[in-house]
Design a protein around this motif. Structure first.
Motif, PDB file in Angstrom:
ATOM      1  N   VAL A 109      10.556   8.196  -1.903  1.00  0.00           N
ATOM      2  CA  VAL A 109      11.944   7.868  -2.282  1.00  0.00           C
ATOM      3  C   VAL A 109      12.108   6.417  -2.734  1.00  0.00           C
ATOM      4  CG1 VAL A 109      12.978   9.619  -0.780  1.00  0.00           C
ATOM      5  CG2 VAL A 109      12.501   7.346   0.139  1.00  0.00           C
ATOM      6  N   CYS A 110      11.024   5.679  -2.762  1.00  0.00           N
ATOM      7  CA  CYS A 110      11.106   4.228  -3.007  1.00  0.00           C
ATOM      8  C   CYS A 110      11.208   3.919  -4.507  1.00  0.00           C
ATOM      9  CB  CYS A 110       9.860   3.563  -2.426  1.00  0.00           C
ATOM     10  SG  CYS A 110       9.871   1.767  -2.602  1.00  0.00           S
ATOM     11  N   ALA A 111      11.928   2.829  -4.827  1.00  0.00           N
ATOM     12  CA  ALA A 111      12.023   2.375  -6.219  1.00  0.00           C
ATOM     13  C   ALA A 111      10.777   1.594  -6.638  1.00  0.00           C
ATOM     14  CB  ALA A 111      13.257   1.493  -6.384  1.00  0.00           C
TER      15      ALA A 111
ATOM     16  N   ASP B  92       0.868  -1.181   0.000  1.00  0.00           N
ATOM     17  CA  ASP B  92       0.000   0.000   0.000  1.00  0.00           C
ATOM     18  C   ASP B  92       0.911   1.239   0.000  1.00  0.00           C
ATOM     19  OD1 ASP B  92      -1.853   1.950   0.373  1.00  0.00           O
ATOM     20  OD2 ASP B  92      -2.688   1.138   2.232  1.00  0.00           O
ATOM     21  N   CYS B  93       1.464   1.553  -1.188  1.00  0.00           N
ATOM     22  CA  CYS B  93       2.489   2.595  -1.292  1.00  0.00           C
ATOM     23  C   CYS B  93       1.965   3.966  -0.850  1.00  0.00           C
ATOM     24  CB  CYS B  93       3.028   2.663  -2.711  1.00  0.00           C
ATOM     25  SG  CYS B  93       3.807   1.129  -3.245  1.00  0.00           S
ATOM     26  N   ALA B  94       0.721   4.245  -1.131  1.00  0.00           N
ATOM     27  CA  ALA B  94       0.178   5.572  -0.813  1.00  0.00           C
ATOM     28  C   ALA B  94       0.241   5.875   0.680  1.00  0.00           C
ATOM     29  CB  ALA B  94      -1.256   5.671  -1.310  1.00  0.00           C
ATOM     30  N   ARG B  95       0.220   4.846   1.500  1.00  0.00           N
ATOM     31  CA  ARG B  95       0.229   5.060   2.950  1.00  0.00           C
ATOM     32  C   ARG B  95       1.602   4.801   3.569  1.00  0.00           C
ATOM     33  NH1 ARG B  95      -4.597   1.767   5.376  1.00  0.00           N
ATOM     34  NH2 ARG B  95      -4.284   3.165   7.133  1.00  0.00           N
ATOM     35  N   CYS B  96       2.585   4.506   2.732  1.00  0.00           N
ATOM     36  CA  CYS B  96       3.919   4.143   3.229  1.00  0.00           C
ATOM     37  C   CYS B  96       4.804   5.387   3.318  1.00  0.00           C
ATOM     38  CB  CYS B  96       4.535   3.111   2.284  1.00  0.00           C
ATOM     39  SG  CYS B  96       6.218   2.661   2.705  1.00  0.00           S
ATOM     40  N   THR B  97       5.542   5.523   4.405  1.00  0.00           N
ATOM     41  CA  THR B  97       6.398   6.697   4.590  1.00  0.00           C
ATOM     42  C   THR B  97       7.563   6.731   3.602  1.00  0.00           C
ATOM     43  OG1 THR B  97       7.446   5.406   6.327  1.00  0.00           O
ATOM     44  CG2 THR B  97       5.969   7.149   7.040  1.00  0.00           C
TER      45      THR B  97
HETATM   46  S1  SF4 Z   1       8.439   0.198   0.665  1.00  0.00           S
HETATM   47 FE1  SF4 Z   1       8.107   1.023  -1.391  1.00  0.00          FE
HETATM   48  S2  SF4 Z   1       7.033  -0.647  -2.475  1.00  0.00           S
HETATM   49 FE2  SF4 Z   1       6.841  -1.044  -0.285  1.00  0.00          FE
HETATM   50  S3  SF4 Z   1       4.896  -0.075   0.312  1.00  0.00           S
HETATM   51 FE3  SF4 Z   1       6.539   1.410   0.711  1.00  0.00          FE
HETATM   52  S4  SF4 Z   1       6.588   2.666  -1.144  1.00  0.00           S
HETATM   53 FE4  SF4 Z   1       5.489   0.774  -1.665  1.00  0.00          FE
END
Ligand code: SF4
Length: 210
Positions: free
Chosen positions: A193-195, A184-189
């Motif tokens: 910066v994530c690939a 759930d990328c939208a809620r991830c901190t």
């Molecule tokens: S770590 Fe990256 S891929 Fe995983 S939920 Fe967070 S933003 Fe998405």
């Protein structure tokens, strides 16, 4: 005996559900053999460590000689045990201010490193295996795990945070980047910066290292 050992692991209703019980048995025997050969007890190991200038280092070096711990060059279980002993209310293990806890690399940190891009897999065959969650060979698992160790070390030194804080951050990231359901990328901190290599999975390999 192996039967007696199996009985210790039975559930309250008598069922035997422990997976890979033979591996638990082998590791327990290796631990017992080495402790007996060295004439060590857990209390003595801790007392020696706490009496030294570098208790954490002394403790980890002692476990480098003991079955169940010594097999893993990245000392995952030994370091985790050290952290637990330090954080217990009794503070069984002292850690000197100048000592830093090394990375504790297991499945969730490898998955985080792969998905966020902290490590990149250039080998197409390995990348496919990770995406398909196929069993990997020992050297393939080592390639990912040792890279994750290096990446987390650098993350810690660049951020200036303790290893505990870095580990806790990534541990929390599991909530939005789980193993079995869609991230759930939208809620991830980490989103900004994530690939977003969401298809990558930690190396699938049976191990007693972590
Ligand atoms: S770590 Fe990256 S891929 Fe995983 S939920 Fe967070 S933003 Fe998405």
């Amino acid at each position: 005996s192996e039967t007696e050992f199996a009985n210790w692991y039975r559930a309250d209703d008598g069922s035997a559900n422990m997976p890979a019980l033979n591996l638990h048995f082998e590791v327990a025997r290796a631990y017992g053999r080495d402790m007996q050969a060295l004439h060590w007890t857990p209390r003595e190991i801790l007392e020696r460590a706490n009496a030294s200038d570098k208790p954490l280092q002394t403790f980890l070096q002692a476990l480098d000689h003991i079955g169940g711990y010594k097999e893993d060059p990245l000392r995952k279980k030994a370091t985790l045990l050290a952290v637990i002993l330090r954080q217990r209310p009794e503070q069984f293990l002292r850690v000197a201010p100048a000592e830093s806890v090394p990375p504790i690399i297991d499945y969730h940190l490898m998955r985080s490193c792969l998905r966020t891009g902290l490590i990149r897999v250039d080998d197409d065959a390995l990348r496919q295996k990770l995406e398909r969650r196929e069993l990997v060979a020992a050297d393939e698992e080592w390639a990912v795990r040792s890279a994750a160790y290096e990446a987390i070390s650098r993350t810690q030194s660049l951020s200036g945070k303790s290893m505990g804080a870095v580990d806790w951050f990534f541990f929390g990231a599991r909530r939005y980047c789980p193993e079995m359901t869609e991230p759930d990328c939208a809620r991830c901190t980490l989103d900004a910066v994530c690939a977003h290599a969401k298809n990558l999975f930690q190396p699938a390999r049976r191990t007693t290292f972590y």
